[in-house]
Design an enzyme around this catalytic site. Structure first.
Site, PDB file in Angstrom:
ATOM      1  N   LEU A 126     -23.659 -46.232 -29.535  1.00 43.61           N
ATOM      2  CA  LEU A 126     -24.786 -45.498 -30.111  1.00 43.61           C
ATOM      3  C   LEU A 126     -25.847 -46.407 -30.724  1.00 43.61           C
ATOM      4  CD1 LEU A 126     -22.888 -42.488 -31.730  1.00 43.61           C
ATOM      5  CD2 LEU A 126     -23.859 -42.707 -29.442  1.00 43.61           C
ATOM      6  N   PRO A 128     -29.167 -48.153 -30.950  1.00 39.69           N
ATOM      7  CA  PRO A 128     -30.422 -47.762 -30.282  1.00 39.69           C
ATOM      8  C   PRO A 128     -30.836 -48.686 -29.141  1.00 39.69           C
ATOM      9  CG  PRO A 128     -30.664 -47.612 -32.664  1.00 39.69           C
ATOM     10  CD  PRO A 128     -29.339 -48.270 -32.408  1.00 39.69           C
ATOM     11  N   THR A 129     -30.519 -49.977 -29.256  1.00 39.76           N
ATOM     12  CA  THR A 129     -30.885 -50.915 -28.194  1.00 39.76           C
ATOM     13  C   THR A 129     -30.239 -50.525 -26.879  1.00 39.76           C
ATOM     14  OG1 THR A 129     -31.142 -52.710 -29.781  1.00 39.76           O
ATOM     15  CG2 THR A 129     -30.840 -53.335 -27.481  1.00 39.76           C
ATOM     16  N   SER A 133     -31.540 -46.650 -23.493  1.00 37.44           N
ATOM     17  CA  SER A 133     -31.643 -46.822 -22.041  1.00 37.44           C
ATOM     18  C   SER A 133     -31.635 -45.484 -21.310  1.00 37.44           C
ATOM     19  CB  SER A 133     -30.483 -47.691 -21.529  1.00 37.44           C
ATOM     20  OG  SER A 133     -30.516 -48.987 -22.097  1.00 37.44           O
ATOM     21  N   GLY A 203     -11.852 -60.765 -17.874  1.00 41.38           N
ATOM     22  CA  GLY A 203     -12.735 -60.010 -18.758  1.00 41.38           C
ATOM     23  C   GLY A 203     -12.022 -59.607 -20.031  1.00 41.38           C
ATOM     24  N   ASP A 246     -16.408 -67.578 -14.011  1.00 37.24           N
ATOM     25  CA  ASP A 246     -17.078 -66.472 -13.331  1.00 37.24           C
ATOM     26  C   ASP A 246     -16.098 -65.841 -12.351  1.00 37.24           C
ATOM     27  OD1 ASP A 246     -18.642 -64.746 -11.869  1.00 37.24           O
ATOM     28  OD2 ASP A 246     -20.139 -66.228 -11.286  1.00 37.24           O
ATOM     29  N   MET A 247     -15.747 -64.574 -12.565  1.00 38.02           N
ATOM     30  CA  MET A 247     -14.744 -63.915 -11.721  1.00 38.02           C
ATOM     31  C   MET A 247     -15.222 -63.736 -10.282  1.00 38.02           C
ATOM     32  SD  MET A 247     -14.907 -60.037 -13.226  1.00 38.02           S
ATOM     33  CE  MET A 247     -16.471 -59.149 -13.399  1.00 38.02           C
ATOM     34  N   LYS A 260      -8.585 -54.722 -17.074  1.00 30.89           N
ATOM     35  CA  LYS A 260      -8.635 -53.543 -17.932  1.00 30.89           C
ATOM     36  C   LYS A 260     -10.081 -53.109 -18.143  1.00 30.89           C
ATOM     37  CE  LYS A 260      -8.102 -51.922 -22.635  1.00 30.89           C
ATOM     38  NZ  LYS A 260      -9.567 -51.772 -22.834  1.00 30.89           N
ATOM     39  N   HIS A 264     -14.833 -50.499 -13.364  1.00 32.17           N
ATOM     40  CA  HIS A 264     -15.750 -49.361 -13.484  1.00 32.17           C
ATOM     41  C   HIS A 264     -17.166 -49.807 -13.852  1.00 32.17           C
ATOM     42  CE1 HIS A 264     -15.902 -48.302 -18.048  1.00 32.17           C
ATOM     43  NE2 HIS A 264     -15.775 -49.598 -17.899  1.00 32.17           N
TER      44      HIS A 264
END
Length: 359
Positions: A126, A128-129, A133, A203, A246-247, A260, A264
């Site tokens: 939440l 604002p930056t 969007s 990640g 870098d994956m 995990k 997505h």
């Protein structure tokens, strides 16, 4: 009497109006939740040790008398939505009962300083930056390659985090708070990690999930693999190390790779690239390990309608990164195209499933 609008009955039109207004003001749900965290209300009630009256609450918060009614409105609405619970306090004879507010299982997850606290996740979502969007949906829809965050922030999301330490910390704290929920889920998922000697958490952020796995399986060697700026200067131990990289280029070799809530975030094309790198990592030296995915699986036919609604809502939300939540059919397609032979889906949390993928 029928209306002149497509022969609809007035009652139908009035219900439609109410539904429209519900969606039109839906942002109040998240903003009132944000307000309660900013005001530290879950912690105030927690520290009070019992339901707190409105008069005590506004006294602690030092609310001007002209705004007490507004506090009551917000608390009443949050209670109606299950964030808090309204308790009636019996007062002295001839005096009215005063409302008091108690924590529910939802607001217990917002108490800062406790083992399971999702307040950082709410604060990040939440901010604002980031949340602004979603005002750019129309512009984003016509952009060929840019993500919704890219349209709003003017740069790739991950580049933005690298260049803005404040938001990088906020995001990693949010992910870490969510990862702590895995501690509960692992109680029923021990079988997934048994027999493994090494695992790479791709990640993995600041290592919250990896530390939970290490504590539960002390003989398992864990590597947290993330962007260099995420893992720099983090403390290691005998069975937990951090590697920056870098994956999309390469992933450290191990018996298993954990993803995990990673896939997505990405398009199908990018997911296939990531999964191929994962396959390379778990099939080196003649070994055939596995990839463990913890992510959503949408199943509208079998799951509760409210649960599907949440997943579909998050499917829209993750469009900010051009990612998506997927059905089993969509997951299977990714696995096959990445060169995997089989997979198994097990329950993990209410929202997430655990998917084992085998080369």
């Amino acid at each position: 009497m029928a209306s002149s609008i497509n022969n609809r009955k007035p009652s139908e039109i009035f219900k439609a109006q109410a539904q429209l207004y519900k969606h039109m003001y839906a942002h109040i749900d998240s903003m009132s939740l944000k307000w309660s965290i900013e005001m530290n209300i879950p912690n105030i009630i927690h520290n009070h040790g019992k339901p707190i009256s409105l008069s005590n609450l506004v006294s602690i918060l030092q609310i001007p008398s002209s705004k007490i009614d507004n506090v009551q409105r917000l608390m009443r609405y949050l209670a109606h939505n299950g964030i808090f619970e309204i308790i009636k306090n019996q007062k002295l004879e001839n005096e009215e009962e005063e409302e008091a507010y108690a924590l529910t299982v939802v607001s217990e997850l917002l108490v800062k300083g406790t083992e399971l606290c999702l307040a950082p996740m709410v604060e990040c979502a939440l901010d604002p930056t980031f949340s602004s969007s979603f005002h750019k949906f129309k512009k984003w829809i016509y952009e060929e390659d840019l993500t919704l965050f890219g349209v709003n922030l003017g740069s790739d999301f991950w580049e933005f985090l690298n260049e803005n330490p404040k938001y990088n910390t906020m995001f990693n704290d949010a992910m870490a708070s969510d990862s702590k929920m895995i501690n509960l889920a692992l109680k029923d998922c021990d079988f997934v990690f048994e027999g493994l000697e090494s695992i790479v958490d791709v990640g993995g952020g600041n290592g919250t999930t990896a530390k939970i796995i290490c504590d539960k399986f002390p003989k398992l060697k864990c590597v947290v693999f993330d962007r260099p700026k995420v893992v720099e200067n983090l403390s290691e131990n005998d069975n937990l190390t951090y590697v920056g990289g870098d994956m999309f280029t390469s992933i450290p070799k191990a018996d298993a790779v954990l993803l995990k809530w990673i896939l997505h975030d990405w398009t199908d094309k990018d997911c296939i690239r990531i999964l191929k790198k994962c396959k390379e990592a778990v099939t080196s030296d003649g070994k055939r390990g596995k990839v463990i995915v913890i992510d959503m699986v949408i199943n509208e036919k079998k799951e509760d309608n409210q649960l599907t609604e949440i997943k579909l809502l998050m499917n829209v939300s993750i469009s900010c990164l051009n990612g998506k939540e997927r059905t089993e059919k969509e997951w299977k397609k990714l696995f096959i195209e990445a060169g995997f032979q089989d997979y198994k889906i097990s329950p993990c949390t209410e929202l997430l499933s655990l998917i084992e993928i085998f080369p």
